[in-house]
Write a protein that holds these residues in place. Structure first.
Motif, short mmCIF file in Angstrom:
data_model
loop_
_atom_site.label_atom_id
_atom_site.label_comp_id
_atom_site.label_asym_id
_atom_site.label_seq_id
_atom_site.Cartn_x
_atom_site.Cartn_y
_atom_site.Cartn_z
N MET A 70 60.27 20.90 -45.98
CA MET A 70 61.10 20.87 -44.77
C MET A 70 60.20 20.98 -43.55
O MET A 70 59.28 21.81 -43.50
CB MET A 70 62.11 22.02 -44.79
CG MET A 70 63.05 22.03 -43.61
SD MET A 70 64.40 23.19 -43.81
CE MET A 70 65.52 22.55 -42.56
N ASN A 71 60.46 20.15 -42.57
CA ASN A 71 59.71 20.18 -41.33
C ASN A 71 60.38 21.14 -40.35
O ASN A 71 61.54 20.96 -39.99
CB ASN A 71 59.65 18.77 -40.72
CG ASN A 71 58.88 18.74 -39.42
OD1 ASN A 71 58.05 19.61 -39.17
ND2 ASN A 71 59.15 17.75 -38.60
N LEU A 72 59.67 22.17 -39.93
CA LEU A 72 60.25 23.20 -39.07
C LEU A 72 60.01 22.94 -37.59
O LEU A 72 60.76 23.45 -36.75
CB LEU A 72 59.68 24.57 -39.45
CG LEU A 72 59.96 25.02 -40.88
CD1 LEU A 72 59.20 26.31 -41.19
CD2 LEU A 72 61.45 25.21 -41.11
N LYS A 73 59.02 22.16 -37.27
CA LYS A 73 58.71 21.90 -35.86
C LYS A 73 59.85 21.16 -35.18
O LYS A 73 60.37 20.17 -35.70
CB LYS A 73 57.43 21.07 -35.74
CG LYS A 73 56.97 20.88 -34.30
CD LYS A 73 55.64 20.15 -34.24
CE LYS A 73 55.17 19.98 -32.79
NZ LYS A 73 53.87 19.26 -32.71
N ASP A 120 59.89 23.26 -49.61
CA ASP A 120 61.23 23.10 -50.19
C ASP A 120 61.35 23.91 -51.49
O ASP A 120 61.92 23.45 -52.48
CB ASP A 120 61.56 21.63 -50.46
CG ASP A 120 62.02 20.92 -49.19
OD1 ASP A 120 62.47 21.61 -48.26
OD2 ASP A 120 61.90 19.68 -49.12
N LYS A 129 62.85 22.20 -34.83
CA LYS A 129 64.16 22.63 -35.33
C LYS A 129 64.71 23.76 -34.45
O LYS A 129 63.97 24.55 -33.88
CB LYS A 129 64.05 23.14 -36.77
CG LYS A 129 63.73 22.06 -37.80
CD LYS A 129 64.88 21.12 -38.01
CE LYS A 129 64.72 20.25 -39.24
NZ LYS A 129 63.55 19.36 -39.20
N GLU A 181 58.56 25.10 -46.03
CA GLU A 181 57.82 23.85 -45.86
C GLU A 181 57.63 23.12 -47.20
O GLU A 181 57.52 21.89 -47.23
CB GLU A 181 56.47 24.13 -45.21
CG GLU A 181 56.59 24.57 -43.75
CD GLU A 181 55.28 24.94 -43.12
OE1 GLU A 181 55.18 24.89 -41.88
OE2 GLU A 181 54.32 25.30 -43.85
N GLU A 236 68.37 17.01 -40.92
CA GLU A 236 67.77 17.93 -41.89
C GLU A 236 68.15 19.34 -41.48
O GLU A 236 67.86 19.77 -40.36
CB GLU A 236 66.24 17.79 -41.93
CG GLU A 236 65.61 18.63 -43.03
CD GLU A 236 64.09 18.53 -43.06
OE1 GLU A 236 63.52 18.46 -44.17
OE2 GLU A 236 63.48 18.52 -41.98
#
Length: 255
Positions: free
Chosen positions: A1-4, A217, A6, A215, A132
């Motif tokens: 998962m991309n957190l930037k 998953d 979000k 990150e 996402e």
């Protein structure tokens, strides 16, 4: 998962694990909203991290939950709901034959379990609309093996653990892409357990492991001794129970 990039809502974010999570998510480049009951703590957090958005809200209060949803919607919504808020009634108040035991249990269930279900229900459609998105539920090492001196706290976290697993599979069956993560901390060095002499990890270490798990998953994120207890409970359950409840526990119960 991309957190930037979000947008993340963290309940119980005014101190301890929640505040540390806010700090590290901000460093990644996320937009962070924190909630908490204590306005002074929220103001202190805002002063330390000016980019934070703070909203006073009690995770166990139904009216607060609806008001929180409306405020977050006005702010543009979120991609990640991090249910971090939790309470534990001091063991001294949990004798098995008094009114304080029942009141304490009801309080823990209301915040640690029902409050989480309520917020997940409120925010689900919003999360489903995002490209996402995710829900993070914080359970505990005590959702694997219960503590004799924290019986109802353990029960509230066990309820949340079963709910989290069921929610994840239910959404998969429906084809909903909202990711559901479970964080299982061991004992963490926060104000809630400041008087405990047991082994603890720092909030910083816990959140680093959380972010790594998100990150990658990794939907079940066991940290520190939670990994050990999970293994022992599968193959050596009596040993696991003894590690959570050493002999000194019996002395505590008798005192």
């Amino acid at each position: 998962m991309n957190l930037k990039g979000k947008s993340i809502l963290i309940t119980g974010g005014g101190s301890g694990i929640g505040l540390e999570a806010a700090k590290q998510f901000l460093q990644i480049g996320a937009k962070v909203i924190i909630t908490g009951r204590n306005q002074d703590k929220l103001e202190a957090a805002k002063k330390a991290y000016p980019n934070l958005i703070t909203i006073q809200s009690d995770a166990g209060n139904e009216d607060h939950a609806y008001a929180l949803f409306d405020k977050v919607k006005q702010l543009g919504g979120i991609d990640i709901l991090y249910n971090n808020a939790g309470v534990g009634v001091p063991p001294i108040n949990l004798g098995l034959s008094n009114d304080a035991h029942l009141k304490g249990a009801a309080y823990e269930i209301q915040v640690n379990y029902l409050g989480v279900v309520r917020l997940n229900n409120l925010f689900m459609e919003m999360l489903k609309s995002r490209e996402e998105s995710a829900i993070i539920n914080t359970t505990s090492i005590l959702s694997i093996v219960p503590s004799l001196i924290e019986a109802t706290y353990s029960a509230s976290k066990s309820a949340l653990a079963f709910y989290t697993k069921s929610l994840r599979e239910h959404l998969k069956i429906l084809g909903v892409k909202v990711k559901v993560f479970e964080l299982l901390p061991p004992l963490v060095d926060t104000d809630m357990v400041a008087d405990r002499k047991d082994k603890k990890i720092s909030p910083e270490q816990l959140v680093k492991e959380l972010i790594k798990g998100l990150e990658q998953d990794r939907y079940t994120i066991r940290v520190g001794d939670s990994k050990l207890i999970y293994f022992f409970n599968r193959f050596f359950p009596k040993l696991a129970f003894g590690l959570i409840n050493p002999k000194k526990t019996n002395a505590t119960l008798k005192s």
